[in-house]
Write a protein that holds these residues in place. Structure first.
Motif, mmCIF file in Angstrom:
data_model
loop_
_atom_site.group_PDB
_atom_site.id
_atom_site.type_symbol
_atom_site.label_atom_id
_atom_site.label_comp_id
_atom_site.label_asym_id
_atom_site.label_seq_id
_atom_site.Cartn_x
_atom_site.Cartn_y
_atom_site.Cartn_z
ATOM 1 N N ALA A 28 -12.002 8.195 -3.671
ATOM 2 C CA ALA A 28 -10.824 8.836 -3.316
ATOM 3 C C ALA A 28 -10.709 9.131 -2.439
ATOM 4 N N THR A 29 -9.179 9.130 -1.920
ATOM 5 C CA THR A 29 -8.103 9.847 -1.208
ATOM 6 C C THR A 29 -6.747 10.225 -1.813
ATOM 7 N N CYS B 106 -9.105 10.806 -8.617
ATOM 8 C CA CYS B 106 -8.164 11.895 -7.923
ATOM 9 C C CYS B 106 -8.155 13.001 -8.221
ATOM 10 N N GLU C 75 -2.897 8.723 1.325
ATOM 11 C CA GLU C 75 -3.206 8.880 0.402
ATOM 12 C C GLU C 75 -3.563 7.912 -0.589
ATOM 13 N N SER C 76 -4.582 7.475 -1.842
ATOM 14 C CA SER C 76 -4.607 6.417 -2.503
ATOM 15 C C SER C 76 -4.251 7.300 -3.624
ATOM 16 N N CYS C 77 -3.879 8.615 -3.984
ATOM 17 C CA CYS C 77 -3.514 9.081 -5.725
ATOM 18 C C CYS C 77 -2.425 9.406 -5.831
ATOM 19 N N ARG C 78 -1.004 8.574 -5.119
ATOM 20 C CA ARG C 78 0.351 8.735 -5.485
ATOM 21 C C ARG C 78 0.994 9.990 -5.264
ATOM 22 N N ALA D 269 1.524 4.065 -2.522
ATOM 23 C CA ALA D 269 0.886 5.601 -2.711
ATOM 24 C C ALA D 269 2.316 6.495 -3.160
ATOM 25 N N SER E 6 -14.065 10.029 1.402
ATOM 26 C CA SER E 6 -13.735 8.864 1.036
ATOM 27 C C SER E 6 -14.854 8.022 0.917
ATOM 28 N N LYS F 89 0.922 -1.358 -0.167
ATOM 29 C CA LYS F 89 -0.106 0.279 -0.027
ATOM 30 C C LYS F 89 0.582 1.109 -0.377
ATOM 31 N N ASP G 203 -0.952 3.324 9.426
ATOM 32 C CA ASP G 203 -1.445 4.387 8.863
ATOM 33 C C ASP G 203 -1.029 5.645 9.810
ATOM 34 N N SER H 135 -14.650 4.801 2.400
ATOM 35 C CA SER H 135 -13.987 4.314 3.452
ATOM 36 C C SER H 135 -14.667 5.014 4.246
#
Length: 475
Positions: free
Chosen positions: A204-205, A172, A235-238, A16, A119, A12, A269, A121
């Motif tokens: 997304a995040t 994103c 963060e989920s969008c690099r 990221a 997001s 994960k 996290d 989640s």
């Protein structure tokens, strides 16, 4: 902070955008440190310092974090070499060994950015059984209610909409400035609260993207500012939120810091989210439940209110005090009275002016005399709203009762002859009652502070903490 760097967590982190150095540092830290019994803020460790440096944070940011911690490190040659290879400067090495300045104090702010995670989640349930989103909306709304009028506020959300499938790149970019930076008045507050009530979690995040956009808003005024980010995951969008926080600190007048609240996040996290706050010279708060989230937000709000200095709009048409209508339900008010401060402790007081409605002006006859303002309920004693103040120039001072007064309610059965509250610790034979009630269930209004509570001269509660705008119930 305790954390476990499993294969899933490593995957994960890499997804990221975390480098091999960052992953290695996290693995080393996780292996080196046992999990504490409870989450709490602890002094920085060698592994955390190495992690911050490996993240590419600038020297000033790393020094600021080291300055907050008491330990002096004895570094071996191998450790110094490891730090230097990671990018540590001579000043950082010297600070670790004890050559460090005092941590900088928080300064006043006029501008604030508030960022809320919307997001998908956030649909997960809390320990209390409500969704994270519902809890966050309620508690963020409470923060918005507490923000002083006139403070420049921008409100940003992310993950509030979704496009196509989960891999659609447009997800994103789902970041929205709901409220551009500007003074918060009551109409603006009401509009923002109405919007918050409608939010639904879907996407997304993109934390870094949201921070960058909020930073653009804060840059408009080039003023002392701060940021609060509430998220339930990484963060989920690099993006690189820690790097973004460091950039904000370098380019804006971030006096309050970039503060992060992790809501229901995994221990692993916590480390990455805390690094964002570290990079932005802010604080990290973790909350595992709705109740903890409310506690963390209250703690942050208290700090914010202490340093918030909204640009002041001065009414110079008169010299007066105006007591505004409270936002919480206080018992019915009988009157608001002006007296001279020298009579504040007297049993007999001369009323210089009085109003019986909120938002009315209580005129001040002199600009140099010291005054006090009393709030009197329909039932019970008068309590002080303002003490020992003067208004030399022609202007109006606004005060809200619920920013000064709190409430105590004692529940019970049967008849009680007297129920009353006194200042905590008062043990004289004849105590001074701050407030009293005639029966169980009747609310007593008192200035925020600590109290001992009595029923029929028997002390039922000692050192009771009463917060402004809050009701404390005793059974």
């Amino acid at each position: 902070m305790a954390f476990e760097v499993t294969d899933a967590v490593v995957a994960k982190l890499k997804a990221a955008g975390a480098s091999e150095k960052v992953v290695a540092a996290l693995q080393a830290a996780a292996k080196a440190r046992p999990a504490p019994a409870a989450k709490t803020e602890v002094p920085i460790t060698y592994e955390q310092v190495l992690q911050l440096i490996s993240l590419g944070l600038d020297e000033a940011t790393v020094l600021q974090r080291i300055a907050k911690t008491p330990p002096i490190f004895t570094l071996g040659a191998a450790q110094e070499d490891e730090l230097v290879k990671a990018g540590a400067t001579p000043k950082v090495l010297a600070a670790l060994k004890g050559d460090r300045p005092a941590a900088p104090a928080a300064r006043d702010i006029t501008d604030l950015a508030l960022i809320l995670d919307c997001s998908g989640s956030m649909q997960e349930l809390t320990k209390e059984g409500e969704t994270k989103m519902e809890a966050a909306k309620r508690i963020v709304a409470d923060l918005v209610k507490k923000i002083p009028a006139g403070l420049n506020l921008t409100f940003v959300v992310y993950g509030h909409e979704v496009f196509g499938g989960a891999d659609d790149p447009r997800n994103c970019q789902a970041v929205k400035v709901v409220r551009p930076l500007g003074p918060l008045d009551e109409a603006g507050r009401a509009a923002l609260l109405k919007y918050i009530a409608t939010i639904k979690p879907t996407g997304a995040t993109p934390i870094a993207n949201a921070m960058r956009l909020a930073g653009t808003e804060l840059a408009k005024n080039d003023a002392l500012c701060g940021m609060v980010v509430l998220t339930d995951g990484l963060e989920s969008c690099r993006g690189n939120p820690a790097g973004e926080a460091a950039d904000l600190l370098a380019n804006l007048k971030i006096s309050f810091g970039v503060n992060v609240i992790g809501f229901g996040v995994k221990d692993a996290d916590d480390v990455a989210l805390a690094a964002i706050a570290e990079a932005g010279n802010g604080k990290y708060y973790n909350a595992d439940s709705s109740e903890e989230l409310a506690e963390r937000m209250l703690s942050l709000a208290t700090e914010l209110i202490a340093v918030a200095k909204p640009p002041e709009v001065i009414d110079t048409s008169r010299r007066a005090v105006r007591v505004l209508k409270p936002e919480v339900d206080l018992p019915e008010m009988k009157s608001i009275t002006l007296i001279e401060e020298k009579e504040a402790g007297s049993a007999v007081r001369t009323q210089l002016g009085s109003v019986d409605k909120y938002d009315d002006y209580l005129r001040i006859p002199s600009g140099t005399t010291k005054y006090a303002v009393l709030w009197e309920p329909k039932e019970g004693f008068s309590v002080f709203l303002l003490r020992d103040f003067s208004i030399p120039e022609r202007r109006v001072i606004d005060v809200k009762p619920d920013t000064v007064l709190g409430m105590i309610q004692v529940d019970g059965t049967g008849d009680a002859k007297e129920i009353y509250a006194v200042k905590a610790g008062e043990r004289s034979a004849v105590v001074t009652k701050v407030q009293q009630a005639k029966k169980y269930g009747e609310i007593m209004v008192v200035p925020a502070g600590k109290y001992d509570v009595y029923v029929d001269r028997s002390r039922i509660e000692e050192d009771l903490e009463v917060e402004a705008g809050k009701l404390v119930r005793l059974k």
